[in-house]
Design a protein around this motif. Structure first.
Motif, PDB file in Angstrom:
ATOM      1  N   MET A   1       7.345 -20.235 -34.856  1.00  0.00           N
ATOM      2  CA  MET A   1       7.102 -20.080 -36.295  1.00  0.00           C
ATOM      3  C   MET A   1       7.064 -21.438 -36.963  1.00  0.00           C
ATOM      4  O   MET A   1       8.061 -22.160 -36.945  1.00  0.00           O
ATOM      5  N   ASP A  24      -2.592 -12.791 -34.924  1.00  0.00           N
ATOM      6  CA  ASP A  24      -2.136 -12.326 -36.246  1.00  0.00           C
ATOM      7  C   ASP A  24      -3.340 -11.969 -37.124  1.00  0.00           C
ATOM      8  O   ASP A  24      -3.349 -10.929 -37.797  1.00  0.00           O
ATOM      9  N   ARG A  48       4.757  -4.812 -32.940  1.00  0.00           N
ATOM     10  CA  ARG A  48       4.688  -5.358 -31.567  1.00  0.00           C
ATOM     11  C   ARG A  48       3.704  -4.569 -30.704  1.00  0.00           C
ATOM     12  O   ARG A  48       3.059  -5.148 -29.819  1.00  0.00           O
ATOM     13  N   LEU A 109      10.112 -12.103 -40.548  1.00  0.00           N
ATOM     14  CA  LEU A 109      11.352 -12.308 -39.786  1.00  0.00           C
ATOM     15  C   LEU A 109      12.223 -13.407 -40.381  1.00  0.00           C
ATOM     16  O   LEU A 109      13.344 -13.625 -39.926  1.00  0.00           O
ATOM     17  N   ARG A 125      14.531 -17.437 -28.370  1.00  0.00           N
ATOM     18  CA  ARG A 125      13.180 -17.407 -27.790  1.00  0.00           C
ATOM     19  C   ARG A 125      12.827 -18.596 -26.910  1.00  0.00           C
ATOM     20  O   ARG A 125      11.914 -18.477 -26.074  1.00  0.00           O
TER      21      ARG A 125
END
Ligand SMILES: Nc1ncnc2c1ncn2[C@@H]1O[C@H](COP(=O)(O)OP(=O)(O)OP(=O)(O)O)[C@@H](O)[C@H]1O
Ligand SMILES: O=C(O)C1=C[C@@H](O)[C@@H](O)[C@H](O)C1
Ligand SMILES: [Mg+2]
Length: 156
Positions: A1, A24, A48, A109, A125
């Motif tokens: 991100m 996206d 997802r 998020l 992650r």
């Protein structure tokens, strides 16, 4: 991100003169909904599912640069599909990521405390990103053009 996937993918597409896709953007185009609305109205699992299908479609149809969403590789079927292609992990540290995403608007998020949300996501992650990557490029303190130049060198 905020690693620069979308930005750097665009630069690579120009440099190599190949098409660029971004999962996206594909999801927003195919559903006619914004990602943050999908998260809020239908939940992350539904997003997802859409994302896994978007990655599979792009890998099957598209010959060029593909920018993934930041959480795409959380799905094992996506990790399996990526096993056959070059995958670049754009590494970003907490402080640069926070600067880049600002208030996190449009990134569902990151709702709440942006800094602590980014830290949690990076911690959980990073091992997954490292496991799918064939190449890793550090982006902290570097311009998108410099990052793209490194990738061109790595994948030449
Ligand atoms: N190397 C960089 N240095 C400074 N700013 C950057 C760099 N790379 C990207 N940015 C900026 O950070 C912001 C986020 O970049 P971008 O949308 O490309 O990230 P992303 O990895 O695609 O994020 P997401 O996972 O949300 O899709 C943009 O405003 C972009 O201009
Ligand atoms: O890191 C993530 O999980 C996300 C990143 C974005 O690219 C979008 O796919 C969405 O906001 C989720
Ligand atoms: Mg992006």
């Amino acid at each position: 991100m905020g690693a620069g996937k979308t930005t750097v993918a665009g630069l690579l597409g120009e440099a190599w003169d190949v098409p660029v896709r971004d999962t996206d953007a594909d999801i927003e185009a195919s559903t006619g909904r914004e990602i943050s609305d999908i998260f809020v109205e239908s939940g992350e699992e539904h997003f997802r599912d859409l994302e896994a299908a978007a990655v599979a479609a792009a890998l099957a149809e598209h010959d060029g640069v593909l920018a993934l969403g930041g959480g795409a590789v959380l799905r094992s079927e996506t990790r399996e599909l990526l096993a056959g292609v070059p995958v670049v992990f754009l590494r970003v540290g907490l402080s640069d990521a926070v600067k880049r995403v600002g208030l996190g608007v449009g990134r569902p998020l990151l709702l709440g405390n942006v800094r602590s949300r980014i830290k949690a996501l990076l911690d959980e992650r990073t091992p997954v990103y490292e496991s799918v990557a064939t190449h890793v490029v550090d982006t902290d303190g570097r311009l998108p053009l410099e990052v793209a130049a490194d990738i061109q060198e790595l994948l030449r």
